[in-house]
Scaffold this active site. Structure first.
Site, PDB file in Angstrom:
ATOM      1  N   ASN A   4      37.581  39.618  52.068  1.00  0.00           N
ATOM      2  CA  ASN A   4      38.468  39.130  51.007  1.00  0.00           C
ATOM      3  C   ASN A   4      37.633  38.401  49.962  1.00  0.00           C
ATOM      4  O   ASN A   4      37.148  37.297  50.204  1.00  0.00           O
ATOM      5  CB  ASN A   4      39.516  38.195  51.622  1.00  0.00           C
ATOM      6  CG  ASN A   4      40.473  37.616  50.585  1.00  0.00           C
ATOM      7  OD1 ASN A   4      40.233  37.673  49.381  1.00  0.00           O
ATOM      8  ND2 ASN A   4      41.557  37.032  51.056  1.00  0.00           N
ATOM      9  N   HIS A  19      45.173  43.636  45.929  1.00  0.00           N
ATOM     10  CA  HIS A  19      44.227  42.651  46.452  1.00  0.00           C
ATOM     11  C   HIS A  19      43.888  42.949  47.916  1.00  0.00           C
ATOM     12  O   HIS A  19      44.780  43.140  48.745  1.00  0.00           O
ATOM     13  CB  HIS A  19      44.823  41.255  46.312  1.00  0.00           C
ATOM     14  CG  HIS A  19      44.024  40.189  46.989  1.00  0.00           C
ATOM     15  ND1 HIS A  19      42.653  40.120  46.886  1.00  0.00           N
ATOM     16  CD2 HIS A  19      44.408  39.156  47.787  1.00  0.00           C
ATOM     17  CE1 HIS A  19      42.228  39.082  47.598  1.00  0.00           C
ATOM     18  NE2 HIS A  19      43.263  38.495  48.157  1.00  0.00           N
ATOM     19  N   CYS A  31      43.628  34.817  43.712  1.00  0.00           N
ATOM     20  CA  CYS A  31      43.376  36.224  44.044  1.00  0.00           C
ATOM     21  C   CYS A  31      44.076  37.199  43.096  1.00  0.00           C
ATOM     22  O   CYS A  31      43.773  38.395  43.104  1.00  0.00           O
ATOM     23  CB  CYS A  31      43.777  36.510  45.487  1.00  0.00           C
ATOM     24  SG  CYS A  31      42.927  35.460  46.681  1.00  0.00           S
TER      25      CYS A  31
END
Length: 328
Positions: free
Chosen positions: A283, A253, A115
């Site tokens: 996500n 993020h 990520c």
């Protein structure tokens, strides 16, 4: 040494929108449970092979060409960040090169930093420009986490999603990349991982537990993200001899709304200076930051050629953390 700048932003998401209510028909969950724990209301999920990672990244590249006026044959390098490539080899970047006709892109390769991947990719792209050997570089992040998701695991399937975003980097007159900070801690690989490929051949029998799904220890990931991301941002600001008040927006993020709320509080920054859009996209791993940046451009929250300073910061499996201070 040459200076790099962001010449264009773009993103692309699959057409299919999956609501929390729809997920509640797959696993024991509710819209309220998901929103309370993550802030997510819906997510985009790929529903055809054309929406695999290379396909999503290709759409981002085409959008960047349209926005910038740059032609595919002008691209010198393509960097794709992903944990969900179409295949082990060739790279997703090579597939994108073929799709867009970037015949002069001498370097095409993938980066896997989970990520935090987009921030890592941006650092690589900036170095390619600053070397003087590359003038136009695509940094693309594309993830199809749905193909690595256990749709019976409530702890992960309510979070993960698909999408892509990216930027076109070109030479600039002024220094735009002001500071960067990275950290990896391989001792914590057990708290977030996925896709075990055991040794398997006529001389070595693989275990029978081939697990391609993403597994996560949520509490440990939360603690790591909050601690290490805020430390990284503080180191970044200190290196640049700046303060958090010099930063217009923090774009981190988009994993969990509660992580972002806690980070803002710990840094002493107003919540509205942290852009949030995971409620709409979920996500999307390394793609979440460039998707957020593209959204902000569309809404007029940030603009190129202004000199406004933003911080981008990602955290993910590895465990990895990466942060950059950028002047637009």
């Amino acid at each position: 040494m040459k200076n790099a700048k962001i010449a264009a932003f773009a993103s692309h998401s699959p057409e299919k929108v999956v609501s929390n209510e729809e997920l509640s028909r797959l696993v024991d969950t509710t819209d309220e449970w998901i929103q309370t724990r993550s802030g997510i209301r819906s997510r985009r999920i790929s529903s055809s092979e054309s929406e695999n990672s290379s396909g999503l990244a290709t759409q981002v590249a085409l959008a960047l060409f349209e926005k910038s006026g740059v032609k595919p044959e002008e691209i010198d390098a393509i960097v794709v960040t992903t944990v969900t490539p179409d295949m082990n080899t060739p790279s997703t970047a090579a597939l994108v090169q073929r799709n867009i006709g970037a015949v002069n892109a001498g370097m095409c390769f993938d980066v896997n930093a989970a990520c935090a991947g987009f921030v890592y990719g941006m650092s690589v792209g900036e170095k390619l420009i600053s070397s003087g050997k590359h003038k136009k570089v695509l940094v693309l992040s594309a993830e199809v986490l749905s193909k690595a998701t256990d749709w019976l695991d409530r702890s992960t399937c309510v979070l993960l999603a698909d999408g892509a975003g990216g930027v076109l980097l070109t030479e600039g007159d002024e220094k735009s990349f002001l500071a960067e900070d990275f950290k990896s801690d391989g001792n914590k690989i057990d708290i977030l991982h996925g896709g075990n490929f055991h040794v398997s051949n006529p001389w070595c029998e693989a275990p029978q537990d081939f697990k391609l799904y993403i597994r996560m220890k949520g509490r440990e990931v939360f603690d790591f993200a909050l601690k290490e991301m805020t430390k990284s941002i503080n180191r970044l600001i200190e290196e640049a001899k700046a303060s958090v008040n010099d930063v217009k927006y923090f774009v981190v993020h988009q994993a969990n709304a509660r992580i972002i709320q806690a980070a803002a509080k710990k840094l002493g920054v107003a919540q509205d200076r942290f852009y949030v859009n995971m409620h709409e996209y979920g996500n999307t791993s390394s793609a979440s930051i460039p998707i957020a940046l593209s959204d902000m451009i569309k809404k007029g929250l940030i603009k190129s050629e202004t000199g406004d300073k933003i911080v981008i910061s990602g955290f993910g499996a590895g465990m990895t953390v990466g942060s950059m201070l950028i002047a637009l």
